[in-house]
Enzyme design. Sequence first.
Site, short mmCIF file in Angstrom:
data_model
loop_
_atom_site.label_atom_id
_atom_site.label_comp_id
_atom_site.label_asym_id
_atom_site.label_seq_id
_atom_site.Cartn_x
_atom_site.Cartn_y
_atom_site.Cartn_z
N TYR A 166 -14.26 59.36 -27.69
CA TYR A 166 -15.62 58.66 -28.95
C TYR A 166 -16.92 59.46 -29.11
O TYR A 166 -16.65 60.96 -28.71
CB TYR A 166 -16.42 57.56 -27.90
CG TYR A 166 -16.89 57.80 -26.50
CD1 TYR A 166 -16.97 58.53 -24.93
CD2 TYR A 166 -19.06 57.54 -26.39
CE1 TYR A 166 -17.33 59.12 -24.36
CE2 TYR A 166 -19.17 58.78 -25.52
CZ TYR A 166 -18.72 58.97 -24.43
OH TYR A 166 -19.37 59.51 -22.85
N ARG B 65 -16.93 67.63 -32.28
CA ARG B 65 -16.74 67.78 -31.36
C ARG B 65 -15.07 66.98 -31.43
O ARG B 65 -14.54 66.65 -30.57
CB ARG B 65 -17.52 67.47 -30.58
CG ARG B 65 -17.18 67.29 -29.26
CD ARG B 65 -18.49 67.29 -28.42
NE ARG B 65 -19.30 65.81 -28.25
CZ ARG B 65 -20.87 65.45 -27.89
NH1 ARG B 65 -21.12 66.19 -27.26
NH2 ARG B 65 -21.01 64.15 -28.75
N HIS C 219 2.86 53.88 -20.18
CA HIS C 219 1.76 55.18 -20.33
C HIS C 219 1.94 56.31 -21.47
O HIS C 219 0.97 56.49 -22.25
CB HIS C 219 2.10 55.63 -19.12
CG HIS C 219 0.79 54.88 -17.82
ND1 HIS C 219 1.81 53.74 -17.20
CD2 HIS C 219 0.45 55.61 -16.46
CE1 HIS C 219 1.21 53.83 -16.40
NE2 HIS C 219 -0.04 54.84 -16.30
N LYS D 220 -14.62 63.75 -24.73
CA LYS D 220 -15.28 63.43 -24.82
C LYS D 220 -14.75 61.37 -24.57
O LYS D 220 -14.50 60.63 -25.58
CB LYS D 220 -16.17 62.79 -25.48
CG LYS D 220 -17.48 62.48 -25.76
CD LYS D 220 -18.77 62.49 -26.38
CE LYS D 220 -19.70 61.28 -26.88
NZ LYS D 220 -20.70 61.54 -25.17
N GLU E 10 -22.91 69.80 -15.29
CA GLU E 10 -23.90 68.63 -15.61
C GLU E 10 -24.32 67.65 -15.01
O GLU E 10 -23.94 67.24 -14.21
CB GLU E 10 -23.10 68.76 -17.32
CG GLU E 10 -21.66 67.54 -16.80
CD GLU E 10 -21.08 67.44 -18.02
OE1 GLU E 10 -21.33 67.65 -19.08
OE2 GLU E 10 -19.91 67.26 -17.73
N LEU F 258 -19.42 68.61 -21.02
CA LEU F 258 -19.13 67.85 -22.24
C LEU F 258 -20.17 68.76 -23.09
O LEU F 258 -21.03 69.07 -22.46
CB LEU F 258 -19.51 66.47 -22.56
CG LEU F 258 -19.35 66.39 -23.68
CD1 LEU F 258 -18.23 65.98 -24.04
CD2 LEU F 258 -20.94 65.15 -24.15
N1 PMP Z 1 -22.94 65.61 -20.56
C1 PMP Z 1 -21.96 64.03 -20.71
C2 PMP Z 1 -21.12 63.49 -19.22
C3 PMP Z 1 -22.31 63.55 -21.71
O1 PMP Z 1 -22.19 61.92 -21.22
C4 PMP Z 1 -23.33 63.36 -22.13
C5 PMP Z 1 -23.81 61.72 -23.04
N2 PMP Z 1 -24.24 61.26 -22.62
C6 PMP Z 1 -23.95 64.46 -23.14
C7 PMP Z 1 -23.83 65.63 -21.69
C8 PMP Z 1 -25.18 64.90 -23.64
O2 PMP Z 1 -23.90 65.22 -24.49
P1 PMP Z 1 -25.25 64.99 -26.12
O3 PMP Z 1 -26.42 66.02 -26.19
O4 PMP Z 1 -23.91 65.36 -27.50
O5 PMP Z 1 -25.16 63.15 -26.70
#
Ligand code: PMP
Length: 280
Positions: free
Chosen positions: A34, A53, A102, A145, A177, A201
């Site tokens: 997504y 991305r 799967h 993602k 993160e 991410l």
């Molecule tokens: N890390 C994770 C695990 C996320 O789900 C997100 C987005 N919600 C981010 C980082 C931030 O990414 P972005 O700045 O592209 O929204």
Amino acid sequence: MENKTVYLNGDYLPLNEAKVSVLDRGFLFGDGVYEVIPAYSGKLFHLQDHLLRLENSLAGIRLANPHSREQWQAILQPLLSGVGDEYIYLQITRGTAAKRDHAFPADVPPTVFAMGSPIAPFAGRDTGVKAITLDDKRWALCNIKAITLLGNILHRQAAVDQDAAEALLVKDGIVTEGAASNVFVVIDGVLLTPPKSNQILPGITRDVIVELAAKNGIACHETSFSLTDMQSASEIWVTSSTREIIPVVELDGNAVGDGKPGPVFHAMNAIYQAYKQSLM
Ligand code: PMP
């Protein structure tokens, strides 16, 4: 339920008429990816970065991209009202196979779903938020993602259960993160954010901040730091497309700095807001 127009597999239709099969691999396996793309006054923010991305996420799960970048823009644009801050949610799954197995099905078209929503203002940007730290229990492909978000969901809920807005995740002593955000810290006046790897991410907001810091003479390094380092930080922020930059003022019950959003946050937030305005 609000009955807005959404996009599903080539059609624009009311939300309550948008249906997918119970055999969809997104439903059965979480087999999909997504994007969340903000838009300000109808202009998609850093669309090419989000689409890049998306291409990387699709390649990461070996799913062919069903559309060119031009086609994606044409699909998404009509989902915006053009008023204020909004975001597009876009999801692509490996489609609906005849049976649950799967392994990838042959010759099945992907399911493509997208909708637009307003971004509600987030009060935590002014006040700062509480965060907790947790052992990062997710998988080894966090750079994709993926819609498979159970790890992130359990981490975020653990934070909410403790009256905190975010969980900051730590793998082998190193900060990765947030459950749904990237993380920045200020240590000795220098802004740090973990380097890109399979453990985080690659956030678009993160990239914009790193770029804006460089352009505006704010020292910023993409460097790993430990939980102990983060505990000594004068500022901690979490960043994401829908919330932008949010200062963390309490970590595991302890004040961060003086317990208020710090000066580097105020400087960067002003730069970020001005940058947003400049693109509208
Ligand atoms: N890390 C994770 C695990 C996320 O789900 C997100 C987005 N919600 C981010 C980082 C931030 O990414 P972005 O700045 O592209 O929204």
